[in-house]
Design a protein around this motif. Structure first.
Motif: not given
Length: 216
Positions: A199-216
């Motif tokens: 939300s602050n504009g920085q790149f998110a990691s794959k781990k974060e995305i996976a933890a959020a239940g999103l597809v990389w």
């Protein structure tokens, strides 16, 4: 008559004279001599049958009858040929003409047979060519049908592949939209390159995305 019989039985010169007279008459009257000769031949056969089959006595011996047959036939034939040369020549010419006509007819028949055979061969060749052309046409038709079937099959496969691609693209778009919606709800956003940002504009990691239940 009894006197002539006695002369025949007792005098050799009388037998010779009678034989010479008979041969002379046979020479001058050849046809009659030949006819008498064949009559004697038939009589000789009858004599043999009477003597050896029916066991009956015969008045004359068979060998004398056969000798008379040969003498009359030979002398009569020779005499007729010598006394009737025109008829013999005509007979020879007639035989030659008959033979020539037979040979001509045989040659004509052979020519007709060869012509008929040639016509039959031509007919068979035309029939075989027609059958071969029909077979080629059938093979070409089958090949064209197979080609069209293959083209239709390939078109159907392409159509199905395109439909599958469209379905997959639609599914991917729907998944992306769902992911985008999920990302928005979790505070993550995806840029045009497919990278996720916090939300602050920085790149998110794959781990974060996976933890959020999103597809990389």
């Amino acid at each position: 008559m009894e006197k002539l019989k006695n002369l025949w039985d007792d005098k050799l010169w009388f037998k010779i004279l009678v034989i010479v007279i008979i041969l002379a008459l046979s020479y001058w009257f050849g046809i009659i001599a030949i006819l008498l000769g064949f009559i004697l031949f038939i009589y000789a056969i009858v004599t043999v049958i009477r003597k050896y089959i029916f066991k009956k006595n015969t008045r004359f011996k068979v060998r004398y009858i056969l000798l008379s047959f040969l003498a009359l036939t030979i002398v009569g034939g020779y005499g007729y040929a010598q006394t009737h040369p025109e008829e013999m020549e005509q007979s020879r010419i007639s035989q030659q003409e008959t033979k020539k006509a037979a040979e001509t007819k045989k040659a004509e028949d052979a020519k007709k047979a060869a012509k008929a055979k040639k016509a039959e061969d031509v007919k068979k060749a035309a029939k075989a060519k027609k059958a071969e052309d029909a077979k080629k046409a059938e093979d070409a038709r089958q090949a064209e049908a197979a080609k069209q079937a293959e083209a239709a099959k390939q078109a159907e496969a392409a159509k199905q592949a395109e439909a599958a691609a469209q379905t997959q693209a639609a599914a991917q778009a729907q998944a992306a939209a769902q992911t985008e919606q999920n990302g928005n709800s979790t505070g993550y956003t995806r840029d045009a390159n497919g990278r996720w940002h916090r939300s602050n504009g920085q790149f998110a990691s794959k781990k974060e995305i996976a933890a959020a239940g999103l597809v990389w």
